[in-house]
Design a protein around this motif. Structure first.
Motif, PDB file in Angstrom:
ATOM      1  N   GLU A   1      -2.097  -4.337   1.654  1.00 22.82           N
ATOM      2  CA  GLU A   1      -3.548  -4.479   1.669  1.00 22.82           C
ATOM      3  C   GLU A   1      -3.926  -5.704   0.854  1.00 22.82           C
ATOM      4  N   MET A   2      -5.046  -6.303   1.180  1.00 25.60           N
ATOM      5  CA  MET A   2      -5.459  -7.536   0.513  1.00 25.60           C
ATOM      6  C   MET A   2      -6.092  -7.230  -0.841  1.00 25.60           C
TER       7      MET A   2
ATOM      8  N   ALA B   1       0.844  -1.198   0.000  1.00 23.98           N
ATOM      9  CA  ALA B   1       0.000   0.000   0.000  1.00 23.98           C
ATOM     10  C   ALA B   1       0.878   1.247   0.000  1.00 23.98           C
ATOM     11  N   THR B   2       0.435   2.262  -0.720  1.00 28.63           N
ATOM     12  CA  THR B   2       1.172   3.533  -0.761  1.00 28.63           C
ATOM     13  C   THR B   2       0.520   4.606   0.095  1.00 28.63           C
TER      14      THR B   2
ATOM     15  N   TYR C   1      -5.075  -3.116   6.891  1.00 31.65           N
ATOM     16  CA  TYR C   1      -3.686  -3.136   6.447  1.00 31.65           C
ATOM     17  C   TYR C   1      -2.894  -4.156   7.266  1.00 31.65           C
ATOM     18  N   TYR C   2      -1.830  -4.695   6.628  1.00 31.49           N
ATOM     19  CA  TYR C   2      -1.160  -5.859   7.189  1.00 31.49           C
ATOM     20  C   TYR C   2       0.354  -5.743   7.119  1.00 31.49           C
ATOM     21  N   ASP C   3       0.994  -6.387   8.082  1.00 30.32           N
ATOM     22  CA  ASP C   3       2.434  -6.612   8.040  1.00 30.32           C
ATOM     23  C   ASP C   3       2.612  -7.969   7.356  1.00 30.32           C
TER      24      ASP C   3
ATOM     25  N   ASP D   1      -2.565  -8.254  11.101  1.00 30.45           N
ATOM     26  CA  ASP D   1      -3.364  -7.035  10.946  1.00 30.45           C
ATOM     27  C   ASP D   1      -2.736  -5.911  11.775  1.00 30.45           C
ATOM     28  N   ILE D   2      -2.302  -4.837  11.101  1.00 31.54           N
ATOM     29  CA  ILE D   2      -1.710  -3.694  11.813  1.00 31.54           C
ATOM     30  C   ILE D   2      -2.487  -2.409  11.497  1.00 31.54           C
TER      31      ILE D   2
END
Length: 514
Positions: free
Chosen positions: A273-274, A175-176, A184-186, A257-258
Motif C-alpha cells: 500500500e502507498m 500490507a498485512t 493495493y499494489y504489486d 494496481d491489483i
C-alpha cells in the motif's frame, strides 16, 4: 485513509470531429440512404496530476490527432502498424517469413519498418466504418444477430490511452491485511534510473575530519555500473568510495494496481500500500473546468488549464413517420407505432445522430484482475445541444413484460425501452426485409446500465450517476484505458440518415483522494 473531499480539477480532453457513419440500409425513413466514414480527428490533453501516452512509454501533456489515430490503427491492425518506443511515432510493419529446420514456411513475424506517412494513415482510417452494433458489457461487441465484431473489422472504434501520475514517485510498504477503500499494489521487478535523469547531483560533502579534504559523496544508497553502455553488466550496490568514472542509479520498482484481486493474492504473495505520494480518481468530465497550476516541492510541473465538458453534437436529420404495423409475437398482437403516439404516417420528425452513439471505457487493470469486464463503464450521452430529441434507448422486451395499466408500467420507460413506440422502428418497421430481428429483442432485465448524467451530485458533493474510471497513484506504472465507440443498433436514433458529422469531445477530471 481519510478522503479529501476537495475536488482537484485535473483535465484531459479528447476531441473527435468529422464523423459520418455507414449504417447500410438501416433507417427509420420510408426511403433508405447510406453514409460513410469520412474521417476522424481526435486530440488529447493531460490534466492536473496525470499525463497521457499512446504507447505506455512516451508520456506527455498533449496527444495529437495523428497519435490518437495511430492508436486506433494499432487496434485495427496490429500486424500493419505499431508504435516505435524510441521516438513514440507510428510505424508501418513489414512481414518477416519464418521457416522451420526443413525450410518450410511456418508463418510470419511483423517488425517495425518505417514511419507511417500522413497519406498512409489517411487511407487506413477510411477503412474504419461504423455499423449498427450492440454490447451489453462494453467489451464484447456484436451485430444485431449476435455475431461478434472485432476491432479489426473496422465496424467500431477502439483505441488505448495510458494514464500516469506526475510529480514525486510514491513510497510503499507491505500490507498485512486488506481494508475497504484502500488501493493495493504489486511491487516487483526493479528498474534503474540514472541520477542525471532524476536531477540528483553527487557532490563532495563537507570536511568532517579536519584534514581540509572534502569527504567523498555518499554513494552507498545508490546502484552503479562501471560501464553504462554494457547491457550485460549487472547493477551493483554497496559501494563505499565514490568513483567519478562510474554511472550511478536509483532503484525503483514497477508498481501495478491489483486492488480488485488483493484479498485473493494476500495469502500467496506480498502486496503493498502507498505511504507517500499522490492518489487521484479519474472521471469523465461534464462541466466547464479550470485547474490550478500544479507544483511539486515548489517546482511548476503543470500549467493551469481550462477545458470544456464532454459532449457529443450532431446535425439534425429530418425523417417521415412510416405507417403503423401490426405483428404477432408470442401469440400476442402488437402494434408498432412511429416515434411518438401523437404522430401519424407522413408526419415529419427530427433526429440527431449523436444520440445513437455509445462509448465504453475499460480500466484494463481492473478487467484483468477480476477476470471479467468489471472495469468497464458504458456511456449513453445525448446530443449536448439537442438532447431533448432523444427518440429511444434500447428496443427490448419491456412492452411485453409490462402491460399498459399495470401498477409497475411506465410510459417513459416504454418509450425508451419498449416496442410500442419509437424503439419499435429500430428492430422491425424499417428492417422488414429482416423480419427475424423481431425475435431477437434484448430482455429488459439484461439491458446494460449506462451513464447518462455526468454532473449531478449528492449533498456531500459525490457524483450521483457518474462513476470513477480508474485510480492513479504516484510511482505506479501507466494504466491502459481502452475506449470503444459504436453505433447502438437497438437505439431508435440509429439509422443511416445520420448524415453530416458528429463531433465528440471527451474530457477528464481528477479528484485527489490521498
Amino acid at each position: 485513509m481519510k478522503l479529501l473531499r476537495k475536488t482537484i480539477m485535473g483535465v484531459c480532453a479528447l476531441t473527435c470531429t468529422a464523423l459520418t457513419f455507414t449504417t447500410a440500409t438501416y433507417a427509420w425513413w420510408k426511403n433508405y440512404s447510406n453514409a460513410t466514414v469520412q474521417g476522424l480527428n481526435i486530440t488529447a490533453n493531460s490534466g492536473l496530476g496525470f499525463m497521457v501516452s499512446v504507447d505506455g512509454v512516451n508520456y506527455k501533456n498533449d496527444l495529437t490527432a495523428e497519435e490518437i489515430q495511430g492508436a486506433m490503427l494499432v487496434s485495427y491492425s496490429e500486424n500493419e502498424f505499431g508504435f516505435n518506443p524510441v521516438d513514440g511515432k507510428l510505424y508501418t510493419k513489414t512481414a518477416i517469413p519464418v521457416f522451420d529446420e526443413n525450410e518450410n514456411l511456418t508463418g510470419y513475424t511483423y517488425e517495425l519498418d518505417q514511419p507511417a506517412s500522413t497519406q498512409t494513415i489517411k487511407d487506413a482510417m477510411k477503412k474504419i466504418e461504423l455499423m449498427p452494433l450492440t454490447s451489453m458489457n462494453g467489451v464484447d461487441i456484436t451485430d444485431l444477430y449476435n455475431s461478434e465484431a472485432s476491432a479489426g473489422s473496422g465496424r467500431f472504434i477502439e483505441f488505448q490511452v495510458y494514464f500516469k501520475t506526475v510529480g514525486n514517485r510514491g513510497e510503499f510498504k507491505q500490507a498485512t491485511s486488506v481494508e475497504a477503500g484502500k488501493r493495493y499494489y504489486d511491487y516487483t521487478d526493479p528498474y534503474y534510473v540514472p541520477l542525471s535523469e532524476l536531477s540528483i547531483t553527487l557532490v563532495n560533502t563537507l570536511d568532517t575530519n579536519g584534514d581540509n579534504i572534502p569527504d567523498e559523496p555518499d554513494v552507498s544508497q545508490y546502484y552503479y555500473k562501471e560501464n553504462a553502455n554494457d547491457e550485460n553488466e549487472a547493477y551493483k550496490t554497496g559501494l563505499t568510495h565514490y568513483n567519478k568514472d562510474f554511472t550511478y542509479y536509483k532503484q525503483f520498482h514497477h508498481v501495478i494496481d491489483i486492488t480488485e484481486d488483493a484479498q485473493n493474492l494476500l495469502a500467496n504473495k506480498p502486496i503493498y500500500e502507498m505511504t507517500k505520494g499522490y492518489m487521484y480518481e479519474i472521471y469523465l468530465n461534464g462541466e466547464e473546468q479550470t485547474s490550478d497550476a500544479l507544483f511539486d516541492n515548489g517546482t511548476l510541473i503543470q500549467e493551469a488549464t481550462h477545458i470544456s465538458p464532454t459532449r457529443f453534437t450532431s446535425n439534425s436529420i429530418k425523417g417521415q413517420v412510416g405507417a403503423d404495423m401490426t405483428i404477432v409475437r408470442n401469440g400476442q398482437v402488437v402494434t408498432l407505432h412511429g416515434p411518438s403516439d401523437t404522430q401519424d404516417e407522413g408526419d415529419e420528425f427530427t433526429v440527431f445522430g449523436g444520440n445513437a452513439l455509445r462509448m465504453s471505457i475499460t480500466d484494463e487493470n481492473a478487467k484483468t484482475a477480476s477476470g471479467g469486464a468489471t472495469g468497464t463503464l458504458i456511456y449513453e450521452l445525448n446530443d449536448a445541444l439537442n438532447g431533448a430529441s432523444n427518440l429511444g434507448s434500447y428496443a427490448s422486451t419491456y412492452s411485453e413484460e409490462h402491460a399498459i395499466g399495470d401498477p409497475d408500467y411506465s410510459f417513459e420507460q416504454d418509450c425508451l425501452y419498449g416496442t410500442r413506440y419509437s424503439a419499435s422502428y429500430t428492430y422491425y418497421t424499417n428492417l422488414k426485409q429482416s423480419d427475424s430481428l423481431k425475435n431477437k429483442l434484448i430482455a429488459y432485465s439484461d439491458l446494460p446500465t449506462t451513464i447518462k448524467d455526468l454532473t449531478s451530485k449528492d449533498d456531500n458533493g459525490n457524483f450521483t450517476y457518474n462513476k470513477r474510471i480508474t485510480t492513479l497513484s504516484s510511482g505506479e506504472d501507466g494504466k491502459p484505458i481502452t475506449f470503444r465507440i459504436w453505433l447502438e443498433g437497438w437505439d431508435a436514433d440509429c439509422f443511416d440518415g445520420l448524415g453530416g458529422t458528429i463531433q465528440s469531445q471527451l474530457s477528464f477530471s481528477s479528484k485527489r483522494i490521498y
